[in-house]
Design a protein around this motif. Structure first.
Motif, PDB file in Angstrom:
ATOM      1  N   UNK A 165       0.796  -1.156   0.148  1.00 33.65           N
ATOM      2  CA  UNK A 165       0.054  -0.001  -0.027  1.00 33.65           C
ATOM      3  C   UNK A 165       0.882   1.181   0.027  1.00 33.65           C
ATOM      4  N   UNK A 166       2.126   1.078   0.296  1.00 35.11           N
ATOM      5  CA  UNK A 166       3.092   2.418   0.354  1.00 35.11           C
ATOM      6  C   UNK A 166       3.888   2.416  -0.955  1.00 35.11           C
ATOM      7  N   UNK A 167       3.887   1.581  -1.964  1.00 33.24           N
ATOM      8  CA  UNK A 167       4.754   1.562  -2.844  1.00 33.24           C
ATOM      9  C   UNK A 167       3.896   1.189  -4.181  1.00 33.24           C
ATOM     10  N   UNK A 168       4.788   1.839  -5.244  1.00 29.79           N
ATOM     11  CA  UNK A 168       4.269   1.410  -6.611  1.00 29.79           C
ATOM     12  C   UNK A 168       5.386   1.408  -7.530  1.00 29.79           C
ATOM     13  N   UNK A 169       5.105   0.173  -8.387  1.00 27.98           N
ATOM     14  CA  UNK A 169       6.222   0.024  -9.369  1.00 27.98           C
ATOM     15  C   UNK A 169       5.716   0.231 -10.857  1.00 27.98           C
ATOM     16  N   UNK A 170       6.695   0.747 -11.513  1.00 33.55           N
ATOM     17  CA  UNK A 170       6.223   1.139 -12.784  1.00 33.55           C
ATOM     18  C   UNK A 170       7.229   0.671 -13.704  1.00 33.55           C
ATOM     19  N   UNK A 171       7.173   0.334 -14.901  1.00 29.03           N
ATOM     20  CA  UNK A 171       8.164   0.051 -16.122  1.00 29.03           C
ATOM     21  C   UNK A 171       8.465   1.236 -16.564  1.00 29.03           C
TER      22      UNK A 171
END
Length: 284
Positions: A165-171
């Motif tokens: 809930x505290x992190x986003x991952x993006x290409x």
């Protein structure tokens, strides 16, 4: 051997350690114990309690299969699927760089500065970013990677550590798909020069090549990061990167040329240059 003639856990461990040592693999006894504990589903500390026990045929087969793969120089972390890093276990696969103890120097340096929002460029397994978020409960983060397979591993690690809930991952190719500003940017980019690849340990052939080398002089990623990072740093924010032990001067020069202040090279526990850091004091 046990009375029935079946191998005991201890005998299997000794035989495996001998084979690994004879193959020139450092720490053969350690690797054998890690793999046996994995096969048995117990902690290494409990192996002493079961060394005189007869080994189940299924466990013998599984253990010998893993030892054969280790003799082929597959990393232990790939055989167990886990790597301990900064006090936590992270899933690792052939799609991500195996996080190493020297990289903890980068995490320790980052924890010396204040941050609420952190960006990890080339996040791989997410070990650096997730370690930072775990240590700073109020912080949030974004991890980028060119490999979607690596991002899948990072997302799984975030879920297992209750940090999703505290992190986003993006290409993203470095900062190409990044928006917003951060208090801290970290990265462990590919820094091995093309000409150095042939001298690497055989275990590294099992790791993603794109995470190891830029196929050039080993500085390509640092050039891109130094150019792109300022637009995504808050005034007073920090950029910190892991480096190869001979790259302290060239990378710190790139930091200085890009306008970073307080540029410093930090050593790892072995005294080798390991991290370059710099503070961004200007608004872009």
């Amino acid at each position: 051997m046990a009375e029935s003639g079946r191998a005991t856990i201890g005998a299997l461990l000794r035989d495996a350690a001998r084979k690994l040592d004879e193959a020139g693999i450092a720490g053969g006894q350690r690797d054998a114990r890690m793999l046996m504990a994995h096969v048995l589903g117990i902690s290494q500390s409990r192996l002493l309690l079961v060394e005189t026990d007869e080994a189940d045929p299924r466990h013998i087969e599984d253990f010998e299969r893993l030892i054969a793969r280790r003799l082929a120089r597959e990393p232990v972390s790939h055989l167990t699927g886990l790597r301990a890093f900064f006090g936590r276990d992270f899933k690792v696969t052939r799609d991500v760089l195996d996080p190493r103890p020297e990289t903890e120097t980068l995490v320790e340096a980052a924890l010396q500065v204040p941050f609420l929002r952190v960006l990890d460029l080339g996040t791989g397994s997410g070990a650096i970013l997730l370690s930072l978020l775990a240590e700073r409960p109020a912080a949030t983060g974004l991890g980028t990677d060119l490999s979607e397979a690596a991002l899948s591993v990072a997302r799984e690690n975030a879920r297992s550590l209750a940090l999703a809930e505290r992190v986003e991952f993006r290409q993203s190719d470095w900062v190409s798909q990044v928006d917003g500003r951060f208090d801290l940017i970290v990265s462990n980019p590919p820094y091995i020069a093309f000409g150095e690849m042939g001298a690497l340990a055989p275990e590294l052939t099992h790791e993603p090549r794109m995470a190891l080398t830029d196929e050039g002089d080993g500085l390509t990623a640092y050039r891109a990061i130094c150019i792109g990072a300022p637009a995504h740093l808050q005034p007073g924010g920090w950029l910190m990167v892991e480096i190869g032990w001979q790259q302290g001067k060239p990378v710190s020069d790139l930091f200085a040329d890009a306008g970073f202040s307080k540029v410093a090279v930090l050593p790892d526990l072995d005294g080798r240059d390991r991290v370059v850091q710099g503070q961004w004091l200007s608004a872009v």
